[in-house]
Design a protein around this motif. Structure first.
Motif, PDB file in Angstrom:
ATOM      1  N   ASN A  22       0.827  -1.209   0.000  1.00 44.35           N
ATOM      2  CA  ASN A  22       0.000   0.000   0.000  1.00 44.35           C
ATOM      3  C   ASN A  22       0.858   1.256   0.000  1.00 44.35           C
ATOM      4  OD1 ASN A  22      -2.759   1.237   0.352  1.00 44.35           O
ATOM      5  ND2 ASN A  22      -1.783   2.011   2.199  1.00 44.35           N
ATOM      6  N   SER A  78      -7.792   3.868  16.968  1.00 43.20           N
ATOM      7  CA  SER A  78      -8.327   3.428  15.674  1.00 43.20           C
ATOM      8  C   SER A  78      -7.249   3.583  14.616  1.00 43.20           C
ATOM      9  CB  SER A  78      -9.556   4.267  15.301  1.00 43.20           C
ATOM     10  OG  SER A  78     -10.066   3.887  14.049  1.00 43.20           O
ATOM     11  N   LYS A  80      -6.933   1.004  11.399  1.00 46.05           N
ATOM     12  CA  LYS A  80      -7.272   0.515  10.062  1.00 46.05           C
ATOM     13  C   LYS A  80      -8.109   1.514   9.254  1.00 46.05           C
ATOM     14  CE  LYS A  80     -10.360  -2.756   9.343  1.00 46.05           C
ATOM     15  NZ  LYS A  80     -11.037  -4.074   9.243  1.00 46.05           N
ATOM     16  N   PRO A  81      -9.189   2.106   9.806  1.00 45.30           N
ATOM     17  CA  PRO A  81      -9.973   3.061   9.010  1.00 45.30           C
ATOM     18  C   PRO A  81      -9.158   4.261   8.552  1.00 45.30           C
ATOM     19  CG  PRO A  81     -11.208   2.355  10.942  1.00 45.30           C
ATOM     20  CD  PRO A  81      -9.813   1.859  11.121  1.00 45.30           C
ATOM     21  N   VAL A  84      -7.188   3.288   5.410  1.00 48.09           N
ATOM     22  CA  VAL A  84      -8.068   3.094   4.258  1.00 48.09           C
ATOM     23  C   VAL A  84      -8.547   4.431   3.699  1.00 48.09           C
ATOM     24  CG1 VAL A  84     -10.297   2.172   3.530  1.00 48.09           C
ATOM     25  CG2 VAL A  84      -8.800   0.795   4.980  1.00 48.09           C
ATOM     26  N   ALA A 185      -6.589  -0.504  -0.642  1.00 50.05           N
ATOM     27  CA  ALA A 185      -7.497   0.004   0.382  1.00 50.05           C
ATOM     28  C   ALA A 185      -8.575  -1.025   0.711  1.00 50.05           C
ATOM     29  CB  ALA A 185      -8.133   1.311  -0.078  1.00 50.05           C
ATOM     30  N   ALA A 186      -9.121  -1.677  -0.329  1.00 51.34           N
ATOM     31  CA  ALA A 186     -10.139  -2.711  -0.112  1.00 51.34           C
ATOM     32  C   ALA A 186      -9.551  -3.914   0.623  1.00 51.34           C
ATOM     33  CB  ALA A 186     -10.740  -3.133  -1.447  1.00 51.34           C
ATOM     34  N   ILE A 188      -6.995  -3.973   2.691  1.00 44.30           N
ATOM     35  CA  ILE A 188      -6.760  -3.617   4.085  1.00 44.30           C
ATOM     36  C   ILE A 188      -8.070  -3.661   4.876  1.00 44.30           C
ATOM     37  CG2 ILE A 188      -6.107  -1.705   5.619  1.00 44.30           C
ATOM     38  CD1 ILE A 188      -4.031  -0.927   3.454  1.00 44.30           C
ATOM     39  N   TRP A 189      -9.127  -3.129   4.286  1.00 46.29           N
ATOM     40  CA  TRP A 189     -10.407  -3.069   4.985  1.00 46.29           C
ATOM     41  C   TRP A 189     -10.977  -4.460   5.260  1.00 46.29           C
ATOM     42  CZ3 TRP A 189     -12.880   0.342   7.733  1.00 46.29           C
ATOM     43  CH2 TRP A 189     -14.221   0.122   8.048  1.00 46.29           C
ATOM     44  N   PHE A 190     -10.854  -5.375   4.303  1.00 47.56           N
ATOM     45  CA  PHE A 190     -11.516  -6.667   4.431  1.00 47.56           C
ATOM     46  C   PHE A 190     -10.633  -7.766   5.027  1.00 47.56           C
ATOM     47  CE2 PHE A 190     -14.160  -4.733   1.038  1.00 47.56           C
ATOM     48  CZ  PHE A 190     -15.396  -4.851   1.661  1.00 47.56           C
ATOM     49  N   GLU A 194      -8.586  -4.642  13.256  1.00 44.51           N
ATOM     50  CA  GLU A 194      -8.145  -3.501  14.056  1.00 44.51           C
ATOM     51  C   GLU A 194      -7.282  -4.061  15.185  1.00 44.51           C
ATOM     52  OE1 GLU A 194      -7.398   0.215  15.314  1.00 44.51           O
ATOM     53  OE2 GLU A 194      -8.618  -0.240  13.546  1.00 44.51           O
TER      54      GLU A 194
END
Length: 413
Positions: A22, A78, A80-81, A84, A185-186, A188-190, A194
């Motif tokens: 990333n 926080s 991870k968010p 992203v 980004a996707a 990392i999110w899925f 956290e």
């Protein structure tokens, strides 16, 4: 997703590899303007001072973003968010860069890009501190910050972007750089959780930020950051112009000479931090800081084969492997790991503001006044001063400290 159980080695590898990929995609576009500058400068009729201002502008907002986002991330817990959202925002800024039709429009795009990207690495480092075993932390941080960023941002970028610029124009390069970031980004999110707050011992007293900056290592790392960030951004901003205009290399030769830096740093992202895990942070910091002198000296004075010059570039750029060490590893090991994102943001921010912002503008002004060799002399001075500062560091590598004290190394996996 919160959790209390430490993940296995496979997950630790995936976290490190994905964050490295990333950051590499983000760095691809940060460096894109530098490699495309021989095409952008005549098209937009830019002076060398204006060329330096692009790097200064991005470094300024990068630093401010790193300071702010790292601190907020530590306070909220926080991570991870944040990574992203910043990645998606950065992709949008890449499209804006490609659409720029004037100096001011491109300058604005670089300001926005720095704001989007600045918080990514401090928060990524805090994820690694929470998820990766201490004895592998230096290697993991080195890979996350250096492997993707240099293989993609310094290695692949010139080899891909220069032919694209020759064939279809420099704007297309920025458009191409935007799309891969949406994919990471996707992912990392899925696929990442956290990091759990239980990853650290919260029963222990937490060191305040003021106390952290009372430690010698944190202060020295901030000063080293100023000098070595200056070294890097000046090289990125002016070496392509120096090679094509002052040394007379054609764009293709310039592109693979600059790509040598990416290969060097990609290998160094493994080798340099891994060596420091075994023999200590301090000796590695000292050696590679002073080794950096050969790159500007080779660019200025070596008149032989381009292949030998590439070898000089390769070894001189080895100091790039130090960046995760002085920006994150050494500060977090020296004080409280729970302050990793904050300390990384502050050390990185200090380097970006005082080094990344001021040095390209200074280098551009010097280049307009004294020629394109002046930025390389500025690089030389920066790495020599950084080398002397490393002599004052206190050893912090867990394996080395434990060996000296006779204690075992704690592990989370």
């Amino acid at each position: 997703m919160k959790g209390t159980q430490a993940r296995g080695s496979g997950y630790q590898v995936w976290v490190t590899a994905l964050l490295s990929l990333n950051f590499g995609i983000l760095f691809f576009d940060r460096n894109a303007l530098n490699f495309l500058m021989p095409f952008v400068q005549p098209d937009l009729q830019l002076s060398n001072t204006q060329v330096g201002m692009f790097s200064s502008a991005l470094s300024l907002t990068w630093a401010l973003s790193g300071l702010l986002v790292g601190r907020i991330s530590d306070k909220l817990g926080s991570r991870k968010p944040v990574v992203v959202v910043a990645t998606v925002a950065f992709c949008l800024c890449s499209f804006i860069s490609g659409a720029a039709s004037s100096f001011l429009m491109l300058l604005g795009a670089r300001l926005l890009m720095g704001a989007a990207e600045g918080g990514v690495m401090p928060v990524s480092h805090s994820i690694i501190v929470a998820e990766v075993a201490p004895e592998r932390r230096g290697l993991a941080m080195g890979v996350a910050q250096n492997l993707g960023s240099n293989l993609l941002g310094s290695g692949l970028a010139p080899l891909l972007l220069v032919p694209v610029a020759v064939a279809v124009g420099w704007r297309t390069g920025f458009y191409l750089a935007a799309l891969p970031g949406l994919v990471t980004a996707a992912l990392i999110w899925f696929t990442l959780r956290e990091p759990p707050v239980e990853a650290h011992d919260d029963t222990a007293p937490k060191v305040t930020l003021r106390e952290a900056f009372g430690h010698r290592n944190v202060i020295l790392c901030a000063l080293i950051s100023i000098l070595l960030v200056s070294y890097l951004v000046v090289c990125w901003a002016f070496m392509p112009l120096f090679l094509t205009k002052a040394r007379g290399f054609d764009p293709d030769t310039m592109s693979w000479l600059m790509a040598t830096l990416g290969i060097s740093a990609g290998l160094g992202s493994f080798a340099v931090p891994a060596i420091s895990d075994v023999i200590g942070r301090r000796p590695v910091m000292i050696f590679f800081s002073f080794l950096g002198v050969i790159l500007p000296l080779g660019g200025l004075y070596y008149e032989g084969s381009a292949w030998v010059l590439a070898a000089i570039f390769f070894f001189g750029w080895g100091l790039n492997g130090l960046f995760p060490m002085f920006m994150a590893t050494i500060p977090s090991e020296s004080v409280d790991p729970r302050l990793t994102a904050t300390l990384t943001g502050v050390v990185m921010g200090t380097g970006e503001v005082l080094g990344g912002v001021l040095s390209p503008f200074l280098a551009g002004t010097l280049a307009d006044a004294y020629g394109l060799a002046a930025p390389l002399w500025l690089m030389l001075g920066c790495t020599v001063l950084a080398g002397f500062l490393t002599l004052g560091l206190i050893e912090s590598a867990p394996r080395v400290v434990a060996r000296r004290s006779g204690n075992a190394i704690p592990s989370i996996a």
